[in-house]
Design a protein around this motif. Structure first.
Motif, short mmCIF file in Angstrom:
data_model
loop_
_atom_site.label_atom_id
_atom_site.label_comp_id
_atom_site.label_asym_id
_atom_site.label_seq_id
_atom_site.Cartn_x
_atom_site.Cartn_y
_atom_site.Cartn_z
N ALA A 185 15.61 -32.58 0.90
CA ALA A 185 16.15 -32.12 -0.37
C ALA A 185 16.52 -30.63 -0.30
CB ALA A 185 15.15 -32.35 -1.50
N GLN A 186 15.70 -29.82 0.37
CA GLN A 186 16.01 -28.41 0.53
C GLN A 186 17.28 -28.21 1.36
OE1 GLN A 186 12.22 -27.24 2.18
NE2 GLN A 186 11.80 -25.95 0.39
N VAL A 187 17.41 -28.97 2.44
CA VAL A 187 18.60 -28.87 3.29
C VAL A 187 19.84 -29.27 2.50
CG1 VAL A 187 19.73 -29.83 5.33
CG2 VAL A 187 17.31 -29.20 5.42
N ALA A 188 19.76 -30.34 1.73
CA ALA A 188 20.90 -30.79 0.93
C ALA A 188 21.27 -29.74 -0.12
CB ALA A 188 20.59 -32.12 0.26
N ALA A 203 24.96 -25.44 -2.02
CA ALA A 203 25.17 -24.05 -2.44
C ALA A 203 26.20 -23.38 -1.54
CB ALA A 203 23.85 -23.29 -2.41
N ARG A 204 26.12 -23.63 -0.25
CA ARG A 204 27.11 -23.05 0.67
C ARG A 204 28.51 -23.58 0.39
NH1 ARG A 204 22.94 -24.19 5.02
NH2 ARG A 204 21.78 -22.25 5.13
N ARG A 205 28.61 -24.85 0.06
CA ARG A 205 29.92 -25.45 -0.25
C ARG A 205 30.50 -24.82 -1.52
NH1 ARG A 205 32.18 -29.78 -3.09
NH2 ARG A 205 33.99 -30.63 -2.02
N ARG A 206 29.64 -24.60 -2.54
CA ARG A 206 30.12 -23.99 -3.79
C ARG A 206 30.66 -22.58 -3.55
NH1 ARG A 206 25.50 -26.48 -5.99
NH2 ARG A 206 24.36 -24.52 -5.82
N ARG A 207 30.11 -21.88 -2.57
CA ARG A 207 30.57 -20.53 -2.27
C ARG A 207 31.94 -20.52 -1.60
NH1 ARG A 207 26.58 -17.21 1.09
NH2 ARG A 207 28.27 -15.71 0.84
N ARG A 208 32.40 -21.69 -1.13
CA ARG A 208 33.70 -21.79 -0.47
C ARG A 208 34.79 -22.35 -1.38
NH1 ARG A 208 30.50 -24.16 3.68
NH2 ARG A 208 31.41 -26.15 3.14
N ILE A 209 34.47 -22.81 -2.58
CA ILE A 209 35.46 -23.41 -3.47
C ILE A 209 36.01 -22.35 -4.42
CG2 ILE A 209 35.83 -25.11 -5.30
CD1 ILE A 209 33.71 -26.85 -3.94
N CYS A 210 37.30 -22.18 -4.41
CA CYS A 210 37.97 -21.19 -5.26
C CYS A 210 38.03 -21.71 -6.70
CB CYS A 210 39.38 -20.92 -4.74
SG CYS A 210 40.32 -19.78 -5.77
N PRO A 211 37.56 -20.94 -7.67
CA PRO A 211 37.60 -21.41 -9.06
C PRO A 211 39.02 -21.41 -9.63
CG PRO A 211 36.73 -19.18 -8.96
CD PRO A 211 36.90 -19.66 -7.55
#
Length: 124
Positions: free
Chosen positions: A80-83, A88-96
């Motif tokens: 669960a921690q790894v997921a 979180a890392r994926r959210r940092r790569r998505i442009c709003p």
């Protein structure tokens, strides 16, 4: 030994709460947290000592020291921690602005991808 070195020389913890050494004079078996991480270890005990030094801009600085013999490997992360970290890392790569996932982390100053920040999408 200079005055600054004498000021912070307290290996018997008589003046400070824990054994204290001046910059670069601590025993070799004591390492900072960052040094332990470089060695692939984590401190699993309270600090065994500290290093103190003067900084002209920030005043007296300190770094806690940990015994290498008492340090161990990092605790294993659960699935669960790894997921959670991957999400979180994926959210940092998505442009709003454009909603596309980039191959890089977005700038915290720009808060959007470089294409949107430069306005190249609107110009095209």
């Amino acid at each position: 030994m200079g005055r600054g070195y004498v000021r912070f020389w307290d290996p018997d913890a008589e003046r400070f709460d824990i054994p204290t050494w001046p910059w670069k004079l601590a025993p070799s078996h004591l390492k900072t947290r960052d040094q332990l991480v470089e060695m692939g270890l984590r401190p699993h005990q309270p600090p065994a000592g500290q290093v103190m030094w003067n900084n002209k801009k920030l005043g007296v600085r300190r770094a806690y020291l940990f015994d290498v013999a008492l340090a161990g490997p990092p605790k294993a992360r659960s699935a669960a921690q790894v997921a959670s970290l991957e999400a979180a890392r994926r959210r940092r790569r998505i442009c709003p602005t454009c909603g596309r996932e980039q191959a890089y982390y977005l700038s915290t100053a720009l808060k959007e991808c470089t294409t949107c920040a430069d306005g190249l999408e609107a110009a095209a």
